[in-house]
Enzyme design. Sequence first.
Site, PDB file in Angstrom:
ATOM      1  N   GLU A  80     -11.005   0.506  -0.140  1.00  0.00           N
ATOM      2  CA  GLU A  80     -11.235   1.417  -1.522  1.00  0.00           C
ATOM      3  C   GLU A  80     -11.990   2.885  -1.324  1.00  0.00           C
ATOM      4  O   GLU A  80     -11.640   3.935  -1.823  1.00  0.00           O
ATOM      5  CB  GLU A  80     -12.178   0.576  -2.453  1.00  0.00           C
ATOM      6  CG  GLU A  80     -11.636  -0.641  -3.083  1.00  0.00           C
ATOM      7  CD  GLU A  80     -12.543  -1.566  -3.519  1.00  0.00           C
ATOM      8  OE1 GLU A  80     -13.747  -1.080  -4.031  1.00  0.00           O
ATOM      9  OE2 GLU A  80     -12.236  -2.802  -4.037  1.00  0.00           O
ATOM     10  N   ASN A 118     -11.592  -5.401  -0.431  1.00  0.00           N
ATOM     11  CA  ASN A 118     -11.826  -4.600   0.772  1.00  0.00           C
ATOM     12  C   ASN A 118     -12.586  -3.245   0.465  1.00  0.00           C
ATOM     13  O   ASN A 118     -11.839  -2.341   0.210  1.00  0.00           O
ATOM     14  CB  ASN A 118     -10.544  -4.352   1.393  1.00  0.00           C
ATOM     15  CG  ASN A 118     -10.451  -4.102   2.933  1.00  0.00           C
ATOM     16  OD1 ASN A 118     -11.436  -3.033   3.081  1.00  0.00           O
ATOM     17  ND2 ASN A 118      -9.595  -4.291   3.644  1.00  0.00           N
ATOM     18  N   ARG A 121       0.853  -1.253   0.078  1.00  0.00           N
ATOM     19  CA  ARG A 121       0.122  -0.121   0.068  1.00  0.00           C
ATOM     20  C   ARG A 121       0.924   1.089   0.047  1.00  0.00           C
ATOM     21  O   ARG A 121       0.437   2.174  -0.581  1.00  0.00           O
ATOM     22  CB  ARG A 121      -0.919  -0.067   1.110  1.00  0.00           C
ATOM     23  CG  ARG A 121      -2.207  -1.043   1.074  1.00  0.00           C
ATOM     24  CD  ARG A 121      -3.131  -1.018   2.119  1.00  0.00           C
ATOM     25  NE  ARG A 121      -4.313  -2.184   1.848  1.00  0.00           N
ATOM     26  CZ  ARG A 121      -4.528  -2.843   2.951  1.00  0.00           C
ATOM     27  NH1 ARG A 121      -3.994  -2.893   3.931  1.00  0.00           N
ATOM     28  NH2 ARG A 121      -5.500  -3.479   2.350  1.00  0.00           N
ATOM     29  N   GLU A 175      -5.733  -9.203 -10.296  1.00  0.00           N
ATOM     30  CA  GLU A 175      -5.574 -10.069  -9.419  1.00  0.00           C
ATOM     31  C   GLU A 175      -6.462 -11.520  -9.444  1.00  0.00           C
ATOM     32  O   GLU A 175      -5.818 -12.618  -9.330  1.00  0.00           O
ATOM     33  CB  GLU A 175      -6.386  -9.599  -8.044  1.00  0.00           C
ATOM     34  CG  GLU A 175      -5.484  -8.123  -7.615  1.00  0.00           C
ATOM     35  CD  GLU A 175      -6.033  -7.594  -5.988  1.00  0.00           C
ATOM     36  OE1 GLU A 175      -6.554  -8.388  -5.465  1.00  0.00           O
ATOM     37  OE2 GLU A 175      -6.317  -6.385  -6.227  1.00  0.00           O
ATOM     38  N   THR A 192      -7.327  -3.266 -11.646  1.00  0.00           N
ATOM     39  CA  THR A 192      -6.476  -4.102 -10.782  1.00  0.00           C
ATOM     40  C   THR A 192      -6.944  -5.549 -10.423  1.00  0.00           C
ATOM     41  O   THR A 192      -6.384  -6.362 -10.255  1.00  0.00           O
ATOM     42  CB  THR A 192      -5.814  -3.047  -9.700  1.00  0.00           C
ATOM     43  OG1 THR A 192      -5.407  -1.849 -10.092  1.00  0.00           O
ATOM     44  CG2 THR A 192      -5.185  -3.907  -8.746  1.00  0.00           C
ATOM     45  N   ARG A 212       0.763   0.527 -11.885  1.00  0.00           N
ATOM     46  CA  ARG A 212      -0.208   0.606 -10.851  1.00  0.00           C
ATOM     47  C   ARG A 212      -1.020  -0.597 -11.040  1.00  0.00           C
ATOM     48  O   ARG A 212      -1.167  -1.295  -9.931  1.00  0.00           O
ATOM     49  CB  ARG A 212      -0.996   2.055 -10.608  1.00  0.00           C
ATOM     50  CG  ARG A 212      -2.061   1.881  -9.832  1.00  0.00           C
ATOM     51  CD  ARG A 212      -1.677   1.615  -8.287  1.00  0.00           C
ATOM     52  NE  ARG A 212      -2.900   1.642  -7.456  1.00  0.00           N
ATOM     53  CZ  ARG A 212      -3.890   0.657  -7.220  1.00  0.00           C
ATOM     54  NH1 ARG A 212      -3.743  -0.397  -8.038  1.00  0.00           N
ATOM     55  NH2 ARG A 212      -4.762   0.860  -6.591  1.00  0.00           N
ATOM     56  N   LYS A 216      -2.049 -11.523  -0.384  1.00  0.00           N
ATOM     57  CA  LYS A 216      -3.432 -12.081  -0.063  1.00  0.00           C
ATOM     58  C   LYS A 216      -3.267 -13.621  -0.049  1.00  0.00           C
ATOM     59  O   LYS A 216      -3.862 -14.514   0.897  1.00  0.00           O
ATOM     60  CB  LYS A 216      -4.549 -11.751  -0.895  1.00  0.00           C
ATOM     61  CG  LYS A 216      -4.789 -10.068  -0.581  1.00  0.00           C
ATOM     62  CD  LYS A 216      -6.035  -9.613  -1.651  1.00  0.00           C
ATOM     63  CE  LYS A 216      -6.063  -8.015  -1.459  1.00  0.00           C
ATOM     64  NZ  LYS A 216      -7.050  -7.381  -2.307  1.00  0.00           N
TER      65      LYS A 216
END
Length: 280
Positions: A197, A193, A18, A271, A267, A154, A165
Amino acid sequence: MSRNLLILGAAPDLGELRDTLVRLEDTIIFALIERSQFKHNPDIYEAGKMHFKDGYRGSFVSWFLKEVEHVHAKVRRYHSPDEYPFTDNLPEPVLPPLDYPPVLVDPQNININDEIFNVFVSTVVPEITLEGDDKNYGSSATRDIECLQALSRRIHYGKFVAESKFQDPTTHDLYVKLIKEKNRDALMELLTNRRVEELLLKRLKAKAIIYGQDLSTASLDSNGNINSGCSLLATTASADAGDERVKTRVNYDLVVSLYRDYVIPLTKEVEIEYLLHRLD
């Protein structure tokens, strides 16, 4: 001082990731501000609009991006696990390879840069620029490439987020189960999450307001310091309260919508694709 997360030899934790993603927010906002100073210049995105002596038939931006990435490839940029090119058939590096410890398990070499490019050209650029043609083609394309590369980095950092995770012992077994079931919807719910966000979007708005202001018009005292009555933080609070719109060099609502509608979903797309092949 930031750590190089690529040499750790293990998946960085979400806190470290983060920190990196927050710094990339700054890079993206400033890149958008720089691009917004030029008009849309639609001719640079139209294939065949310009005639290249080397026979290239794409757009000016595509040609420029290809040439930049050819140079960057020679100095190993795309051997780094957090960098992904928009161009195929790049030259091999002229330098010996760097030895990055294996962190990602990415047999598909997932790369969604085509999607990022299309969203940026068709949606982002028209929104952050004024209509028209100011002939600043080279400058516009240079800023476009900076934006594209920052957005790509990014979004593809989603692989590191997914790996972190996946390695979390509190959810690891559930991830394995859902991956084996190829359950995209359940994986999406597990990795999302919403509180994070929501905070991200609020932080982006505050940054875009602060970074986007023209400080040359700020109220300064005789020593060149900003007066206490000219608080940038107060300005962000004013915008949040729905007061008179703050004038900035880039529309802060557009920065928020870029993340909400594209960066975050893309993103998470990365994932999901990464996780679905994690056990391959």
